[in-house]
Design a protein around this motif. Sequence first.
Motif, PDB file in Angstrom:
ATOM      1  N   HIS A 116       0.857  -1.189   0.000  1.00 13.78           N
ATOM      2  CA  HIS A 116       0.000   0.000   0.000  1.00 13.78           C
ATOM      3  C   HIS A 116       0.897   1.245   0.000  1.00 13.78           C
ATOM      4  CE1 HIS A 116      -3.290  -2.417   2.420  1.00 13.78           C
ATOM      5  NE2 HIS A 116      -3.047  -2.934   1.222  1.00 13.78           N
ATOM      6  N   PRO A 117       1.332   1.737  -1.150  1.00 11.95           N
ATOM      7  CA  PRO A 117       2.240   2.899  -1.167  1.00 11.95           C
ATOM      8  C   PRO A 117       1.528   4.211  -0.808  1.00 11.95           C
ATOM      9  CG  PRO A 117       2.371   1.609  -3.206  1.00 11.95           C
ATOM     10  CD  PRO A 117       1.137   1.177  -2.478  1.00 11.95           C
ATOM     11  N   TYR A 118       2.340   5.203  -0.429  1.00 13.25           N
ATOM     12  CA  TYR A 118       1.829   6.543  -0.134  1.00 13.25           C
ATOM     13  C   TYR A 118       2.750   7.577  -0.791  1.00 13.25           C
ATOM     14  CZ  TYR A 118       5.635   6.718   3.355  1.00 13.25           C
ATOM     15  OH  TYR A 118       6.867   6.696   3.977  1.00 13.25           O
ATOM     16  N   THR A 119       2.301   8.783  -1.085  1.00 14.79           N
ATOM     17  CA  THR A 119       0.953   9.299  -1.084  1.00 14.79           C
ATOM     18  C   THR A 119       0.655   9.824  -2.492  1.00 14.79           C
ATOM     19  OG1 THR A 119       1.189  10.029   1.224  1.00 14.79           O
ATOM     20  CG2 THR A 119      -0.604  10.997  -0.030  1.00 14.79           C
ATOM     21  N   TYR A 120      -0.583   9.631  -2.963  1.00 11.02           N
ATOM     22  CA  TYR A 120      -0.988  10.041  -4.308  1.00 11.02           C
ATOM     23  C   TYR A 120      -1.763  11.345  -4.210  1.00 11.02           C
ATOM     24  CZ  TYR A 120       0.600   5.423  -5.392  1.00 11.02           C
ATOM     25  OH  TYR A 120       1.400   4.309  -5.522  1.00 11.02           O
ATOM     26  N   ARG A 121      -1.312  12.339  -5.005  1.00 14.06           N
ATOM     27  CA  ARG A 121      -1.889  13.681  -4.928  1.00 14.06           C
ATOM     28  C   ARG A 121      -2.168  14.207  -6.334  1.00 14.06           C
ATOM     29  NH1 ARG A 121       2.520  13.799  -0.849  1.00 14.06           N
ATOM     30  NH2 ARG A 121       1.581  14.150   1.197  1.00 14.06           N
ATOM     31  N   ASN A 122      -3.185  15.040  -6.457  1.00 17.85           N
ATOM     32  CA  ASN A 122      -3.589  15.568  -7.764  1.00 17.85           C
ATOM     33  C   ASN A 122      -2.782  16.775  -8.222  1.00 17.85           C
ATOM     34  OD1 ASN A 122      -5.592  13.649  -7.600  1.00 17.85           O
ATOM     35  ND2 ASN A 122      -7.286  15.051  -7.953  1.00 17.85           N
ATOM     36  N   GLU A 123      -2.191  17.514  -7.278  1.00 15.11           N
ATOM     37  CA  GLU A 123      -1.529  18.762  -7.661  1.00 15.11           C
ATOM     38  C   GLU A 123      -0.351  18.491  -8.596  1.00 15.11           C
ATOM     39  OE1 GLU A 123      -2.742  19.385  -3.228  1.00 15.11           O
ATOM     40  OE2 GLU A 123      -1.979  17.764  -4.479  1.00 15.11           O
ATOM     41  N   ASN A 124      -0.171  19.392  -9.549  1.00 17.80           N
ATOM     42  CA  ASN A 124       0.879  19.225 -10.550  1.00 17.80           C
ATOM     43  C   ASN A 124       2.263  19.042  -9.928  1.00 17.80           C
ATOM     44  OD1 ASN A 124      -1.006  19.473 -12.577  1.00 17.80           O
ATOM     45  ND2 ASN A 124      -0.605  21.635 -12.955  1.00 17.80           N
ATOM     46  N   GLN A 125       2.528  19.742  -8.824  1.00 15.93           N
ATOM     47  CA  GLN A 125       3.856  19.680  -8.223  1.00 15.93           C
ATOM     48  C   GLN A 125       4.191  18.287  -7.692  1.00 15.93           C
ATOM     49  OE1 GLN A 125       2.345  22.529  -5.170  1.00 15.93           O
ATOM     50  NE2 GLN A 125       3.673  21.392  -3.778  1.00 15.93           N
ATOM     51  N   PHE A 126       3.156  17.445  -7.487  1.00 16.12           N
ATOM     52  CA  PHE A 126       3.397  16.093  -6.980  1.00 16.12           C
ATOM     53  C   PHE A 126       3.299  15.021  -8.070  1.00 16.12           C
ATOM     54  CE2 PHE A 126       1.579  18.343  -3.221  1.00 16.12           C
ATOM     55  CZ  PHE A 126       2.734  18.348  -2.456  1.00 16.12           C
ATOM     56  N   LEU A 127       2.849  15.403  -9.256  1.00 14.96           N
ATOM     57  CA  LEU A 127       2.699  14.433 -10.345  1.00 14.96           C
ATOM     58  C   LEU A 127       3.977  14.378 -11.172  1.00 14.96           C
ATOM     59  CD1 LEU A 127      -0.923  15.283 -11.511  1.00 14.96           C
ATOM     60  CD2 LEU A 127      -0.177  13.101 -10.534  1.00 14.96           C
ATOM     61  N   PHE A 187       6.373  13.878 -14.357  1.00 13.48           N
ATOM     62  CA  PHE A 187       6.159  14.338 -15.723  1.00 13.48           C
ATOM     63  C   PHE A 187       5.671  13.224 -16.649  1.00 13.48           C
ATOM     64  CE2 PHE A 187       9.646  17.508 -14.553  1.00 13.48           C
ATOM     65  CZ  PHE A 187       8.720  18.476 -14.186  1.00 13.48           C
ATOM     66  N   ASN A 188       5.967  11.992 -16.307  1.00 12.88           N
ATOM     67  CA  ASN A 188       5.522  10.862 -17.127  1.00 12.88           C
ATOM     68  C   ASN A 188       4.008  10.861 -17.315  1.00 12.88           C
ATOM     69  OD1 ASN A 188       7.783  10.244 -15.200  1.00 12.88           O
ATOM     70  ND2 ASN A 188       8.147   8.568 -16.656  1.00 12.88           N
ATOM     71  N   PHE A 189       3.286  11.435 -16.352  1.00 11.58           N
ATOM     72  CA  PHE A 189       1.832  11.364 -16.374  1.00 11.58           C
ATOM     73  C   PHE A 189       1.180  12.608 -16.977  1.00 11.58           C
ATOM     74  CE2 PHE A 189       3.162   8.886 -12.525  1.00 11.58           C
ATOM     75  CZ  PHE A 189       3.064   7.645 -13.149  1.00 11.58           C
ATOM     76  N   HIS A 190       1.989  13.566 -17.460  1.00  4.62           N
ATOM     77  CA  HIS A 190       1.469  14.753 -18.147  1.00  4.62           C
ATOM     78  C   HIS A 190       0.398  15.461 -17.313  1.00  4.62           C
ATOM     79  CE1 HIS A 190       3.718  13.300 -21.604  1.00  4.62           C
ATOM     80  NE2 HIS A 190       3.108  12.131 -21.475  1.00  4.62           N
ATOM     81  N   GLN A 191       0.650  15.565 -15.999  1.00  2.00           N
ATOM     82  CA  GLN A 191      -0.228  16.271 -15.067  1.00  2.00           C
ATOM     83  C   GLN A 191      -1.622  15.648 -15.000  1.00  2.00           C
ATOM     84  OE1 GLN A 191      -0.010  20.350 -16.390  1.00  2.00           O
ATOM     85  NE2 GLN A 191       1.969  20.674 -15.437  1.00  2.00           N
ATOM     86  N   ASP A 192      -1.693  14.335 -15.210  1.00  2.00           N
ATOM     87  CA  ASP A 192      -2.968  13.611 -15.194  1.00  2.00           C
ATOM     88  C   ASP A 192      -2.960  12.583 -14.066  1.00  2.00           C
ATOM     89  OD1 ASP A 192      -5.237  12.137 -15.613  1.00  2.00           O
ATOM     90  OD2 ASP A 192      -4.788  11.586 -17.681  1.00  2.00           O
ATOM     91  N   PRO A 193      -3.668  12.834 -12.964  1.00  2.00           N
ATOM     92  CA  PRO A 193      -3.672  11.877 -11.849  1.00  2.00           C
ATOM     93  C   PRO A 193      -4.252  10.521 -12.221  1.00  2.00           C
ATOM     94  CG  PRO A 193      -5.332  13.583 -11.508  1.00  2.00           C
ATOM     95  CD  PRO A 193      -4.512  14.020 -12.676  1.00  2.00           C
ATOM     96  N   TYR A 194      -5.171  10.502 -13.182  1.00  2.00           N
ATOM     97  CA  TYR A 194      -5.752   9.220 -13.595  1.00  2.00           C
ATOM     98  C   TYR A 194      -4.708   8.353 -14.293  1.00  2.00           C
ATOM     99  CZ  TYR A 194     -10.016  11.748 -12.537  1.00  2.00           C
ATOM    100  OH  TYR A 194     -10.984  12.477 -11.895  1.00  2.00           O
ATOM    101  N   ALA A 195      -3.808   8.978 -15.035  1.00  2.00           N
ATOM    102  CA  ALA A 195      -2.718   8.223 -15.666  1.00  2.00           C
ATOM    103  C   ALA A 195      -1.798   7.632 -14.598  1.00  2.00           C
ATOM    104  CB  ALA A 195      -1.929   9.133 -16.611  1.00  2.00           C
TER     105      ALA A 195
END
Length: 384
Positions: free
Chosen positions: A305-316, A318-326
């Motif tokens: 159970h890893p931590y922590t997943y956040r929506n803000e761009n600063q935490f995403l 670059f591989n995910f292109h600022q998309d939390p769903y990716a």
Amino acid sequence: MASSWFGYVVLVLLIVRCGGRPLYPLPSKLVDRDRMPLQTSRPYNIAHRGSNGELPEETAAAYMRAIEEGADFIETDILASKDGALVCFHDVILDLTTDIAQHKEFADRRTTYEIQGFNITGWFIVDFKLEELKTLQVKQRRKFKIISFEEFIAIALDAPRVVGIYPEIKDPVFINNHVKWAGGKRFEDQFVATLNKYGYGGSYLSEDWLKQPVFIQSFAPTSLIYISNLTNSPKILLIAGVTFPTQDTNQTYWEITSDSYLSFIKQYLVGIGPEKDSVVPAVNGYLQTPTDLVAKAHAHNLQVHPYTYRNENQFLHFNFHQDPYAEYNYWINKIGVDGLFTDFTGSLHDFQEWTSPLSHNDDKDNATKLLHKIATLVSPYQKG
């Protein structure tokens, strides 16, 4: 009807300056009613300190919002006050997230303690009684109160469906050094006694556990081993980044993630909770080759159970292109984790609903109903 009631209570908590008495009955009077069971067919949606991407962490409003958004578990950090009350709060100091500095009556409580080899100065939670902590406000434009462990449990028990709890035994070495209980009891004893008081117990996926699901977590291996003699509730060893030793045993990341250690510790645990960048390292904002930690843990029959997943761009990354769903797609479908600590419960819930094979038929039925409704609305205006 239940969801409407729950939404109303959420609204009340957001706009009312709550006093010391919670809106929830203690103990819960609604626990025996029939409720939708916990889902166990997909990775767990773990609301990290509640829905704290939207509301202040560790507050009743944040936890209620997470339940409303579809969390499987609400997660909290448990600390102890001077008088031994267990409270939901992340930091051992009150400076960062409360208005303690504005309370002149507590000015002389500011002090310095050594924590894991570092001298920390501030107002420490262990120097305040619960009644005093209740006078503080958690910082934001609205006013939110610190809540107790029992109030946290009541929120889960009174949810309109089965919602698990995921409490952390926070900084047990520090707490046991500064808070004393009658009869020589330890922080861990009080923690388990509170869970027992409200009916939490049972091994993972047992009938009792499914009625009131709980994971007990800690960064301190010795606390989890000690607790194993008190309860058979499932336990998770939290693992900090690769540069941080364990709180109590001063073991390195590499030691506690070795096959030999996992083989030893698995008799006390059902899983591990690693910092996600220790599972898949990142360099300059880009993910690198995944480590073998997930595969290694699964080989020992341990969940991850890893931590922590956040929506803000600063935490995403670059591989995910600022998309939390990716990001969710990557961790669930490529890395294969078993649960995710997230600050944005609603986003993870939406992703899992949209990508669930069970939801596709419902989507078709809903689309058909929507088209039929549109046709009905426009038919009076069609030419004969």
